[in-house]
Design an enzyme around this catalytic site. Sequence first.
Site, mmCIF file in Angstrom:
data_model
loop_
_atom_site.group_PDB
_atom_site.id
_atom_site.type_symbol
_atom_site.label_atom_id
_atom_site.label_comp_id
_atom_site.label_asym_id
_atom_site.label_seq_id
_atom_site.Cartn_x
_atom_site.Cartn_y
_atom_site.Cartn_z
ATOM 1 N N CYS A 170 -23.063 3.119 -6.149
ATOM 2 C CA CYS A 170 -24.027 2.694 -5.628
ATOM 3 C C CYS A 170 -24.528 2.349 -3.969
ATOM 4 O O CYS A 170 -23.682 2.043 -3.744
ATOM 5 C CB CYS A 170 -24.443 1.175 -5.809
ATOM 6 S SG CYS A 170 -25.619 0.942 -5.562
ATOM 7 N N CYS A 200 12.277 1.624 1.738
ATOM 8 C CA CYS A 200 11.142 1.192 2.778
ATOM 9 C C CYS A 200 9.756 2.343 2.387
ATOM 10 O O CYS A 200 10.661 3.837 2.539
ATOM 11 C CB CYS A 200 11.115 1.709 4.196
ATOM 12 S SG CYS A 200 11.077 2.418 5.340
#
Length: 367
Positions: A170, A200
């Site tokens: 929308c 990491c």
Amino acid sequence: MKAMLVFLGAFIFGICVFILIKNGVEKDMTPSNSGKETLKLFNVTTKSYEEIPKMHKSESKWKETLSSEQFHVTRQSGTERAFNNEYWDYKENGVYKCVTCGTDLFLSETKFDSKTGWPSFWQPVAPENIGYHEDNQFGMRRVEVHCARCDSHLGHIFEDGPPPTGKRFCINSASLKFEKTSVVPIKNTKFEKATFAGGCFWCMQPPFDQVKGVQQTWVGYTGGHQDNPTYEEVCDGTTGHTEAIEVVYDPSEVSYEELLEVFWQNIDPTTLNQQFADKGTQYRTGIFYHNEEQQRLAEESKSKLGQSGRYSKPLVTEITEASIFFRAEEYHQKYYQKAPQHYKNYKYGSGRASYLEKMWGDKVDFK
């Protein structure tokens, strides 16, 4: 004796440098200007993905190029009036672009009448061209849609759309500009997702980004119990999440088996709740499968690698069903481009690069 003192001095100095690098990187992750963030976005005209820079402007600069309503909607997350906007009932054939940066967003052939008074679409031109984040304003929990390149607010997505996606994007007319075309080819490629955790996440993005067939990657957090965790919360080790990477790929160009190879060649699968200098459950390794086929392939690849004789210890990488993936903060995305020197210092200082080179040799890119 002098040689020994020189050696000991150099060794202690090296340890101090690593500690300073590690602490400095974690405490000061503000991107430098030396690395420009780029995105792979789909271009309808060329029918291909193109590498383009992320767009950043000050609010004053946006005001110079946008009308008051466009600025309110795109930069202040406003909403225009239903049934009283430019494109809610527009039926021309063409492409709907972002009004602020020109990125291709939606095609006319995916537009439908939702009876809501706003332009509605059942899919974007490509998943990489838009982004999402949770919107909890006005006592409601919704998912906001924004342009991936300039972060302009577009509207919201709902789960009450028509087939084949069941989605309803929308969108505010004020966030769009329309470009008329005679024929608009829809992008039919079916992309798939793969999710991995390898310690990491800064170090996991580069190897996947350079694989042909990978369309986009994001780093983030998954496998835990807390919604919308921050980096600091995940680092505390209390959310249950692990740092991870989400890979969107074209299976006609690269297979899931090939992505598994990239994954194994960039981690140490024998350490539990640790990857190199980083310790804690938030750094555990894992493969998060999205379907039964991915589960089968992941388990087979782990078994095969475990029996290969490459490792002297058992593999402890978990293989579990994928859950919600929460994208990390923007400054973490493609950190190797934003702060290349910090990234390089960390990768080498943590011991990751030397370990991978020892285990895999020329199969791995250590840059």
